[in-house]
Write an enzyme that holds these catalytic residues in place. Structure first.
Site, PDB file in Angstrom:
ATOM      1  N   ILE A  10       0.818  -1.217   0.000  1.00 14.68           N
ATOM      2  CA  ILE A  10       0.000   0.000   0.000  1.00 14.68           C
ATOM      3  C   ILE A  10       0.849   1.264   0.000  1.00 14.68           C
ATOM      4  O   ILE A  10       0.450   2.276  -0.542  1.00 14.68           O
ATOM      5  CB  ILE A  10      -1.012  -0.006   1.173  1.00 14.68           C
ATOM      6  CG1 ILE A  10      -2.093   1.030   0.907  1.00 14.68           C
ATOM      7  CG2 ILE A  10      -0.312   0.194   2.508  1.00 14.68           C
ATOM      8  CD1 ILE A  10      -3.350   0.832   1.688  1.00 14.68           C
ATOM      9  N   ASN A  23      -4.090   2.457  14.810  1.00 11.99           N
ATOM     10  CA  ASN A  23      -4.633   2.197  16.139  1.00 11.99           C
ATOM     11  C   ASN A  23      -5.166   3.533  16.656  1.00 11.99           C
ATOM     12  O   ASN A  23      -4.894   4.579  16.082  1.00 11.99           O
ATOM     13  CB  ASN A  23      -3.597   1.550  17.065  1.00 11.99           C
ATOM     14  CG  ASN A  23      -2.383   2.418  17.299  1.00 11.99           C
ATOM     15  OD1 ASN A  23      -2.506   3.570  17.705  1.00 11.99           O
ATOM     16  ND2 ASN A  23      -1.214   1.883  17.050  1.00 11.99           N
ATOM     17  N   GLY A  31       2.334  -3.562  11.506  1.00 13.51           N
ATOM     18  CA  GLY A  31       1.572  -3.854  10.301  1.00 13.51           C
ATOM     19  C   GLY A  31       1.509  -2.695   9.331  1.00 13.51           C
ATOM     20  O   GLY A  31       2.494  -1.986   9.103  1.00 13.51           O
ATOM     21  N   ASP A  33       0.004   0.151   9.643  1.00 13.04           N
ATOM     22  CA  ASP A  33       0.219   1.416  10.346  1.00 13.04           C
ATOM     23  C   ASP A  33       1.707   1.752  10.423  1.00 13.04           C
ATOM     24  O   ASP A  33       2.129   2.848  10.057  1.00 13.04           O
ATOM     25  CB  ASP A  33      -0.389   1.314  11.752  1.00 13.04           C
ATOM     26  CG  ASP A  33      -0.516   2.644  12.469  1.00 13.04           C
ATOM     27  OD1 ASP A  33      -0.431   3.700  11.822  1.00 13.04           O
ATOM     28  OD2 ASP A  33      -0.722   2.615  13.694  1.00 13.04           O
ATOM     29  N   ILE A 124      -3.469  -7.959  12.886  1.00 15.00           N
ATOM     30  CA  ILE A 124      -3.373  -8.174  14.334  1.00 15.00           C
ATOM     31  C   ILE A 124      -4.733  -8.120  15.023  1.00 15.00           C
ATOM     32  O   ILE A 124      -4.922  -8.707  16.087  1.00 15.00           O
ATOM     33  CB  ILE A 124      -2.384  -7.164  14.971  1.00 15.00           C
ATOM     34  CG1 ILE A 124      -2.055  -7.549  16.398  1.00 15.00           C
ATOM     35  CG2 ILE A 124      -2.919  -5.754  14.913  1.00 15.00           C
ATOM     36  CD1 ILE A 124      -0.857  -8.411  16.524  1.00 15.00           C
ATOM     37  N   TYR A 125      -5.720  -7.452  14.400  1.00 17.79           N
ATOM     38  CA  TYR A 125      -7.050  -7.366  15.007  1.00 17.79           C
ATOM     39  C   TYR A 125      -7.890  -8.623  14.770  1.00 17.79           C
ATOM     40  O   TYR A 125      -9.020  -8.705  15.244  1.00 17.79           O
ATOM     41  CB  TYR A 125      -7.787  -6.125  14.526  1.00 17.79           C
ATOM     42  CG  TYR A 125      -7.279  -4.831  15.144  1.00 17.79           C
ATOM     43  CD1 TYR A 125      -6.143  -4.788  15.945  1.00 17.79           C
ATOM     44  CD2 TYR A 125      -7.926  -3.644  14.916  1.00 17.79           C
ATOM     45  CE1 TYR A 125      -5.682  -3.607  16.501  1.00 17.79           C
ATOM     46  CE2 TYR A 125      -7.483  -2.446  15.477  1.00 17.79           C
ATOM     47  CZ  TYR A 125      -6.356  -2.444  16.270  1.00 17.79           C
ATOM     48  OH  TYR A 125      -5.916  -1.268  16.828  1.00 17.79           O
TER      49      TYR A 125
END
Length: 170
Positions: A10, A23, A31, A33, A124-125
């Site tokens: 991305i 977050n 990740g 972010d 991760i979520y």
């Protein structure tokens, strides 16, 4: 608005805005972010700190979105959104779809024509990839922006991309 599935990074997308699966602190993380903050440089973090000091002292709420500069990214803007953590006991899919809808609304307000999205909450979520793709596509297909003409769902890895293509095919 055309929705396109792409396997890739991305941070390398040649678009007007990239969406960051942030977050709530808006101060970077792992990740997507972390990758966006690393590639975009300190200007993104500086604007995020200013947002925390003014509009979001308690952090950005789940499902909401806010824009900053793209810094050194090819994209002019980063639209930060906080995805929900997956729960098998509570349906949080509305919040996940809100991430896409609110990010599009912010990008549209900026005048962005092309927007690249990660697969929000699928890292991760813990959101299951197949359902994360289905939720993303449902939200993107339901949107009616005025400026955004292309929404890219940028998928990291061949397996995730193959799952997305399968889900999109119905």
């Amino acid at each position: 608005m055309e929705t396109v599935l792409i396997e890739g990074d991305i941070t390398a997308q040649q678009v007007d805005a990239v969406v960051n699966a942030a977050n709530s602190s808006l101060l970077g993380g792992g990740g997507v972010d972390g990758a966006i903050h690393r590639a975009g440089g300190p200007a993104i973090l500086e604007e995020c700190r200013a947002l925390r000091a003014s509009r979001y002292p308690d952090g950005l709420p789940t499902g909401q979105a806010v824009a900053t500069t793209g810094g050194h990214l090819p994209a002019r803007w980063v639209v930060h959104t906080v995805g929900p953590v997956f729960s098998p006991r509570e349906d949080r899919s509305v919040l996940l779809r809100d991430c896409y809808a609110n990010s599009l609304r912010i990008a549209d307000g900026l005048g962005a024509a092309r927007v690249a999205f990660p697969l929000i909450s699928a890292g991760i979520y813990g959101w299951p990839v197949e359902d994360a793709v289905a939720q993303a596509l449902a939200a993107l297909h339901a949107a009616t922006p005025t400026y955004v003409s292309e929404a890219r769902l940028v998928l990291f890895g061949a397996d995730t991309y193959a799952t997305a293509v399968r889900v999109a095919a119905g």
